[in-house]
Design a protein around this motif. Structure first.
Motif, PDB file in Angstrom:
ATOM      1  N   GLY A 106       0.857  -1.183   0.000  1.00  0.00           N
ATOM      2  CA  GLY A 106       0.000   0.000   0.000  1.00  0.00           C
ATOM      3  C   GLY A 106       0.882   1.217   0.000  1.00  0.00           C
ATOM      4  N   PRO A 107       0.492   2.274   0.689  1.00  0.00           N
ATOM      5  CA  PRO A 107       1.372   3.444   0.783  1.00  0.00           C
ATOM      6  C   PRO A 107       2.726   3.063   1.374  1.00  0.00           C
ATOM      7  CG  PRO A 107      -0.814   3.966   1.618  1.00  0.00           C
ATOM      8  CD  PRO A 107      -0.786   2.495   1.345  1.00  0.00           C
ATOM      9  N   GLU A 108       2.743   2.053   2.242  1.00  0.00           N
ATOM     10  CA  GLU A 108       3.967   1.481   2.794  1.00  0.00           C
ATOM     11  C   GLU A 108       3.809  -0.032   2.707  1.00  0.00           C
ATOM     12  OE1 GLU A 108       4.849   5.062   5.992  1.00  0.00           O
ATOM     13  OE2 GLU A 108       4.601   3.044   6.739  1.00  0.00           O
ATOM     14  N   THR A 109       4.540  -0.741   3.541  1.00  0.00           N
ATOM     15  CA  THR A 109       4.454  -2.204   3.563  1.00  0.00           C
ATOM     16  C   THR A 109       4.089  -2.657   4.972  1.00  0.00           C
ATOM     17  OG1 THR A 109       6.120  -2.397   1.828  1.00  0.00           O
ATOM     18  CG2 THR A 109       5.769  -4.331   3.187  1.00  0.00           C
ATOM     19  N   ILE A 110       3.152  -3.607   5.053  1.00  0.00           N
ATOM     20  CA  ILE A 110       2.827  -4.238   6.339  1.00  0.00           C
ATOM     21  C   ILE A 110       3.356  -5.665   6.259  1.00  0.00           C
ATOM     22  CG2 ILE A 110       0.986  -5.012   7.890  1.00  0.00           C
ATOM     23  CD1 ILE A 110      -0.753  -2.732   6.757  1.00  0.00           C
ATOM     24  N   PRO A 111       4.212  -6.051   7.200  1.00  0.00           N
ATOM     25  CA  PRO A 111       4.792  -7.410   7.145  1.00  0.00           C
ATOM     26  C   PRO A 111       3.707  -8.490   7.130  1.00  0.00           C
ATOM     27  CG  PRO A 111       5.849  -6.095   8.858  1.00  0.00           C
ATOM     28  CD  PRO A 111       4.662  -5.309   8.380  1.00  0.00           C
ATOM     29  N   ILE A 112       3.924  -9.501   6.308  1.00  0.00           N
ATOM     30  CA  ILE A 112       2.941 -10.574   6.166  1.00  0.00           C
ATOM     31  C   ILE A 112       2.678 -11.289   7.487  1.00  0.00           C
ATOM     32  CG2 ILE A 112       4.546 -12.399   5.450  1.00  0.00           C
ATOM     33  CD1 ILE A 112       0.927 -11.725   4.255  1.00  0.00           C
ATOM     34  N   GLN A 113       3.641 -11.291   8.388  1.00  0.00           N
ATOM     35  CA  GLN A 113       3.455 -11.933   9.691  1.00  0.00           C
ATOM     36  C   GLN A 113       2.359 -11.253  10.517  1.00  0.00           C
ATOM     37  OE1 GLN A 113       6.391 -10.825   8.504  1.00  0.00           O
ATOM     38  NE2 GLN A 113       7.480 -12.723   8.070  1.00  0.00           N
ATOM     39  N   ASN A 114       1.992 -10.033  10.151  1.00  0.00           N
ATOM     40  CA  ASN A 114       0.921  -9.316  10.860  1.00  0.00           C
ATOM     41  C   ASN A 114      -0.470  -9.771  10.410  1.00  0.00           C
ATOM     42  OD1 ASN A 114       3.245  -7.882  11.591  1.00  0.00           O
ATOM     43  ND2 ASN A 114       2.070  -6.023  11.906  1.00  0.00           N
ATOM     44  N   LEU A 115      -0.523 -10.578   9.359  1.00  0.00           N
ATOM     45  CA  LEU A 115      -1.790 -11.145   8.886  1.00  0.00           C
ATOM     46  C   LEU A 115      -1.833 -12.599   9.325  1.00  0.00           C
ATOM     47  CD1 LEU A 115      -4.413 -10.823   7.282  1.00  0.00           C
ATOM     48  CD2 LEU A 115      -3.117 -11.425   5.222  1.00  0.00           C
ATOM     49  N   LYS A 116      -2.884 -12.959  10.069  1.00  0.00           N
ATOM     50  CA  LYS A 116      -2.993 -14.316  10.612  1.00  0.00           C
ATOM     51  C   LYS A 116      -4.271 -14.987  10.127  1.00  0.00           C
ATOM     52  CE  LYS A 116      -0.397 -12.961  14.669  1.00  0.00           C
ATOM     53  NZ  LYS A 116      -0.428 -12.694  16.078  1.00  0.00           N
ATOM     54  N   TYR A 117      -4.218 -16.312  10.013  1.00  0.00           N
ATOM     55  CA  TYR A 117      -5.387 -17.108   9.652  1.00  0.00           C
ATOM     56  C   TYR A 117      -5.733 -18.006  10.830  1.00  0.00           C
ATOM     57  CZ  TYR A 117      -1.698 -20.520   8.736  1.00  0.00           C
ATOM     58  OH  TYR A 117      -0.599 -21.337   8.851  1.00  0.00           O
ATOM     59  N   ALA A 118      -6.990 -18.474  10.864  1.00  0.00           N
ATOM     60  CA  ALA A 118      -7.440 -19.354  11.943  1.00  0.00           C
ATOM     61  C   ALA A 118      -8.692 -20.106  11.491  1.00  0.00           C
ATOM     62  CB  ALA A 118      -7.752 -18.537  13.202  1.00  0.00           C
ATOM     63  N   ASN A 119      -9.061 -21.115  12.260  1.00  0.00           N
ATOM     64  CA  ASN A 119     -10.307 -21.861  12.166  1.00  0.00           C
ATOM     65  C   ASN A 119     -10.204 -23.062  11.210  1.00  0.00           C
ATOM     66  OD1 ASN A 119     -12.926 -22.801  12.255  1.00  0.00           O
ATOM     67  ND2 ASN A 119     -13.850 -20.796  12.134  1.00  0.00           N
ATOM     68  N   TYR A 120     -10.512 -22.913   9.935  1.00  0.00           N
ATOM     69  CA  TYR A 120     -10.534 -24.005   8.953  1.00  0.00           C
ATOM     70  C   TYR A 120     -11.463 -25.140   9.378  1.00  0.00           C
ATOM     71  CZ  TYR A 120      -7.025 -21.865   6.045  1.00  0.00           C
ATOM     72  OH  TYR A 120      -6.373 -20.997   5.206  1.00  0.00           O
ATOM     73  N   GLY A 121     -12.505 -24.791  10.131  1.00  0.00           N
ATOM     74  CA  GLY A 121     -13.491 -25.781  10.535  1.00  0.00           C
ATOM     75  C   GLY A 121     -13.019 -26.732  11.611  1.00  0.00           C
ATOM     76  N   ILE A 122     -11.792 -26.520  12.107  1.00  0.00           N
ATOM     77  CA  ILE A 122     -11.244 -27.412  13.138  1.00  0.00           C
ATOM     78  C   ILE A 122     -10.717 -26.618  14.330  1.00  0.00           C
ATOM     79  CG2 ILE A 122     -10.705 -29.361  11.617  1.00  0.00           C
ATOM     80  CD1 ILE A 122      -7.805 -28.288  11.486  1.00  0.00           C
ATOM     81  N   GLY A 123     -11.050 -25.333  14.391  1.00  0.00           N
ATOM     82  CA  GLY A 123     -10.591 -24.506  15.511  1.00  0.00           C
ATOM     83  C   GLY A 123      -9.104 -24.224  15.492  1.00  0.00           C
ATOM     84  N   LEU A 124      -8.495 -24.214  14.310  1.00  0.00           N
ATOM     85  CA  LEU A 124      -7.066 -23.916  14.190  1.00  0.00           C
ATOM     86  C   LEU A 124      -6.780 -22.552  14.822  1.00  0.00           C
ATOM     87  CD1 LEU A 124      -4.490 -25.118  12.740  1.00  0.00           C
ATOM     88  CD2 LEU A 124      -4.997 -23.502  10.911  1.00  0.00           C
ATOM     89  N   PRO A 125      -5.751 -22.452  15.697  1.00  0.00           N
ATOM     90  CA  PRO A 125      -5.461 -21.163  16.343  1.00  0.00           C
ATOM     91  C   PRO A 125      -4.869 -20.161  15.346  1.00  0.00           C
ATOM     92  CG  PRO A 125      -3.815 -22.798  16.958  1.00  0.00           C
ATOM     93  CD  PRO A 125      -4.856 -23.519  16.144  1.00  0.00           C
ATOM     94  N   GLU A 126      -4.886 -18.887  15.730  1.00  0.00           N
ATOM     95  CA  GLU A 126      -4.303 -17.835  14.884  1.00  0.00           C
ATOM     96  C   GLU A 126      -2.850 -18.158  14.584  1.00  0.00           C
ATOM     97  OE1 GLU A 126      -4.760 -13.742  16.041  1.00  0.00           O
ATOM     98  OE2 GLU A 126      -6.760 -14.147  16.837  1.00  0.00           O
ATOM     99  N   THR A 127      -2.520 -18.108  13.294  1.00  0.00           N
ATOM    100  CA  THR A 127      -1.176 -18.448  12.837  1.00  0.00           C
ATOM    101  C   THR A 127      -0.742 -17.412  11.807  1.00  0.00           C
ATOM    102  OG1 THR A 127      -1.732 -20.783  13.114  1.00  0.00           O
ATOM    103  CG2 THR A 127       0.241 -20.281  11.832  1.00  0.00           C
ATOM    104  N   PRO A 128       0.455 -16.834  11.933  1.00  0.00           N
ATOM    105  CA  PRO A 128       0.912 -15.849  10.948  1.00  0.00           C
ATOM    106  C   PRO A 128       1.084 -16.469   9.564  1.00  0.00           C
ATOM    107  CG  PRO A 128       2.254 -15.758  12.937  1.00  0.00           C
ATOM    108  CD  PRO A 128       1.400 -16.990  13.041  1.00  0.00           C
ATOM    109  N   LEU A 129       0.672 -15.727   8.559  1.00  0.00           N
ATOM    110  CA  LEU A 129       0.882 -16.156   7.174  1.00  0.00           C
ATOM    111  C   LEU A 129       2.363 -16.063   6.827  1.00  0.00           C
ATOM    112  CD1 LEU A 129      -2.155 -14.697   5.280  1.00  0.00           C
ATOM    113  CD2 LEU A 129      -1.136 -16.905   4.801  1.00  0.00           C
ATOM    114  N   THR A 130       2.775 -16.895   5.875  1.00  0.00           N
ATOM    115  CA  THR A 130       4.135 -16.845   5.338  1.00  0.00           C
ATOM    116  C   THR A 130       4.049 -16.895   3.822  1.00  0.00           C
ATOM    117  OG1 THR A 130       4.454 -19.239   5.267  1.00  0.00           O
ATOM    118  CG2 THR A 130       5.012 -18.121   7.348  1.00  0.00           C
ATOM    119  N   THR A 131       5.197 -16.788   3.170  1.00  0.00           N
ATOM    120  CA  THR A 131       5.222 -16.849   1.707  1.00  0.00           C
ATOM    121  C   THR A 131       5.485 -18.267   1.199  1.00  0.00           C
ATOM    122  OG1 THR A 131       7.550 -16.223   1.727  1.00  0.00           O
ATOM    123  CG2 THR A 131       5.933 -14.439   1.463  1.00  0.00           C
ATOM    124  N   THR A 132       5.569 -19.242   2.091  1.00  0.00           N
ATOM    125  CA  THR A 132       5.706 -20.645   1.679  1.00  0.00           C
ATOM    126  C   THR A 132       4.425 -21.387   2.061  1.00  0.00           C
ATOM    127  OG1 THR A 132       6.752 -21.250   3.772  1.00  0.00           O
ATOM    128  CG2 THR A 132       8.217 -20.668   1.954  1.00  0.00           C
TER     129      THR A 132
END
Length: 169
Positions: free
Chosen positions: A95-121
């Motif tokens: 965007g106007p700057e960069t926000i590190p991808i680790q600041n974006l987290k995913y969770a749930n997936y129908g199994i209650g997966l805890p919040e986990t930072p996204l990565t590029t792999t």
């Protein structure tokens, strides 16, 4: 005479088309259904293939949450075999700057997966997922974004990808 000949012909045709009482036939049929591995990503109710672009207008120091479901992110499994599901991000949020991808987290997936930072792999999020009913084919994915305090306000975006492979491969 023509009427009689036509009627005889019609009766013979009906007899040929209708099997005799008690007649049966057995024929073995073999059908091969190939393995199929397919998923569909739905973002805000729209099918997007196997990826989508998260775009958000953000302010510094704030947290944002997109609950999984019809108004957010869902993954639909269209496979006929157990699958392993993976996620990755294209890179940092731009965007106007960069926000590190680790600041974006995913969770749930129908199994209650805890919040986990996204990565590029590609990272596994669900293993041995086998859909046995229509209700099990669609799962929610929650997304959480923390914007660092000194980040410029504005619109930021990142592409997020999902892949599926047969379980154990």
């Amino acid at each position: 005479m023509l009427k009689t000949a036509g009627m005889v012909t019609a009766v013979i045709l009906l007899l040929l088309l209708k099997p005799a009482a008690g007649a049966t036939a057995v024929q073995e049929v073999t059908v091969t259904v190939p393995e199929s591995v397919e998923i569909m990503v739905l973002w805000q109710g729209r099918e997007t293939g196997n990826s989508f672009t998260l775009t958000a207008t953000v302010e510094p120091g704030k947290e944002y949450y997109w609950p999984g479901g019809p108004q957010g992110l869902q993954i639909k499994d269209l496979s006929n075999v157990p699958i392993d599901l993976y996620i990755r991000a294209e890179g940092d949020l731009q965007g106007p700057e960069t926000i590190p991808i680790q600041n974006l987290k995913y969770a749930n997936y129908g199994i209650g997966l805890p919040e986990t930072p996204l990565t590029t792999t590609y990272t596994p999020v669900r293993k041995n997922w086998m859909v046995k009913s229509e209700d099990e084919s669609l799962i929610p994915v929650d997304l959480h974004l923390t914007v660092p305090p000194a980040t410029a306000a504005g619109v930021y975006s990142v592409n997020i990808y999902h892949i599926a492979v047969p379980h154990g491969e």
